[in-house]
Motif scaffolding. Structure first.
Motif, PDB file in Angstrom:
ATOM      1  N   ARG A 263     -56.512  23.224 -51.307  1.00 26.81           N
ATOM      2  CA  ARG A 263     -57.002  23.902 -50.094  1.00 26.81           C
ATOM      3  C   ARG A 263     -57.644  22.894 -49.133  1.00 26.81           C
ATOM      4  N   ASP A 264     -58.419  21.954 -49.674  1.00 24.85           N
ATOM      5  CA  ASP A 264     -59.052  20.942 -48.850  1.00 24.85           C
ATOM      6  C   ASP A 264     -58.008  20.083 -48.128  1.00 24.85           C
ATOM      7  N   ILE A 265     -56.960  19.716 -48.863  1.00 22.74           N
ATOM      8  CA  ILE A 265     -55.909  18.890 -48.265  1.00 22.74           C
ATOM      9  C   ILE A 265     -55.198  19.651 -47.145  1.00 22.74           C
ATOM     10  N   MET A 266     -54.831  20.901 -47.415  1.00 20.96           N
ATOM     11  CA  MET A 266     -54.098  21.685 -46.403  1.00 20.96           C
ATOM     12  C   MET A 266     -54.960  21.941 -45.181  1.00 20.96           C
ATOM     13  N   ALA A 267     -56.255  22.117 -45.384  1.00 21.56           N
ATOM     14  CA  ALA A 267     -57.145  22.342 -44.249  1.00 21.56           C
ATOM     15  C   ALA A 267     -57.249  21.113 -43.359  1.00 21.56           C
ATOM     16  N   SER A 268     -57.032  19.927 -43.948  1.00 19.12           N
ATOM     17  CA  SER A 268     -57.170  18.684 -43.180  1.00 19.12           C
ATOM     18  C   SER A 268     -55.877  18.264 -42.483  1.00 19.12           C
ATOM     19  N   LEU A 269     -54.763  18.877 -42.851  1.00 21.77           N
ATOM     20  CA  LEU A 269     -53.474  18.475 -42.264  1.00 21.77           C
ATOM     21  C   LEU A 269     -53.385  18.962 -40.827  1.00 21.77           C
TER      22      LEU A 269
END
Length: 269
Positions: A263-269
């Motif tokens: 979730r953290d990765i997708m939020a940063s994309l």
């Protein structure tokens, strides 16, 4: 249109231009065929072997190998009995990784995940029927191949692969499975498309996939898919040893933090 590319290790490699594609450069494609001949092999290749694996005649192969060797994209083996990929290719590998937004954003998140779990952490990129490792942090049990980026694994039989497939519709998953070589990697590997689809559905419901003994004996792995604009682009893999973990305990410990990392990765994309 994109040319049809088949690069299954151990088989002739074909690059087929779409009919009427005036922009397709066949000489460039033939050079890529020669480089792709090294996919999946475990030794230096002779000129005849490169020709056979690339599907080109010996004369064309000889000219292309000579050109690529002059440019350091192919080199002679240390015993001078064959050819190996050249070091110049590593420059392009670095370009792929350093410029990929997913790898850039995921790296600090995965380093923190590794500190939390202290097990193997991988980031793989989704490529239709396979997952390609782009980032790997090994644990104390790792082997040589488990440390290499660029290594690919089948989507149908791996936790990250099934997690990525769970971000697609059932019909899309069936199409991917239809293009996949459903091999038994262990006695536990599921090869029936409907059984695999059911596992993908479970992953879709749970938010993660779990694999036990299906790709590597003695391994339990959690996979969480990463999407952008509703399409799968990669996955996080977390793997542990069944000599140290039960499946239930590994899921309880690894799945929540792996899903939070995704979730953290997708939020940063």
């Amino acid at each position: 249109m994109r040319p049809n590319v088949r690069t299954t290790p151990g088989k002739e490699l074909k690059f087929e231009a779409e009919e009427g594609d005036a922009l397709f450069v066949r000489s460039a494609a033939r050079a890529m065929q020669v480089l792709a001949a090294f996919h999946g092999v475990n030794k230096a290749l002779s000129l005849s072997e490169i020709a056979k694996l690339s599907g080109l005649d010996r004369s064309a192969t000889q000219r292309i190998v000579h050109t690529l060797a002059k440019l350091d994209y192919i080199r002679r083996s240390s015993d001078d009995r064959g050819y190996l990929p050249g070091l110049r290719l590593l420059d392009h590998t670095l370009d792929v990784l350093r410029l990929d937004p997913l790898v850039q954003k995921a790296t600090p998140v995965l380093l923190e995940l590794r500190r939390s779990l202290r097990e193997r952490i991988d980031l793989s990129l989704f490529d239709d029927t396979r997952m390609i490792y782009a980032f790997r942090i090994q644990s104390k049990r790792e082997t040589f191949y488990a440390t290499l980026v660029g290594h690919s694994v089948p989507a149908f039989a791996t936790a990250g692969g099934r997690a990525a497939l769970s971000l697609m519709t059932d019909e899309e998953v069936r199409e991917v499975l239809g293009r996949s070589e459903l091999i038994e990697y262990t006695a536990a590997t599921r090869t029936d498309p409907e059984e695999i689809l059911e596992q993908v559905r479970i992953a879709r419901t749970n938010g993660y996939a779990v694999i036990v003994d299906e790709y590597l004996r003695g391994e339990v792995a959690i996979g969480v898919g990463i999407s952008r604009d509703g399409r799968p682009i990669g996955a996080i893999h977390v793997a542990g040893s069944l000599s140290e973990w039960s499946q239930d305990e590994f899921e309880r410990q690894a799945a929540p933090v792996a899903m939070e990392a995704a979730r953290d990765i997708m939020a940063s994309l």
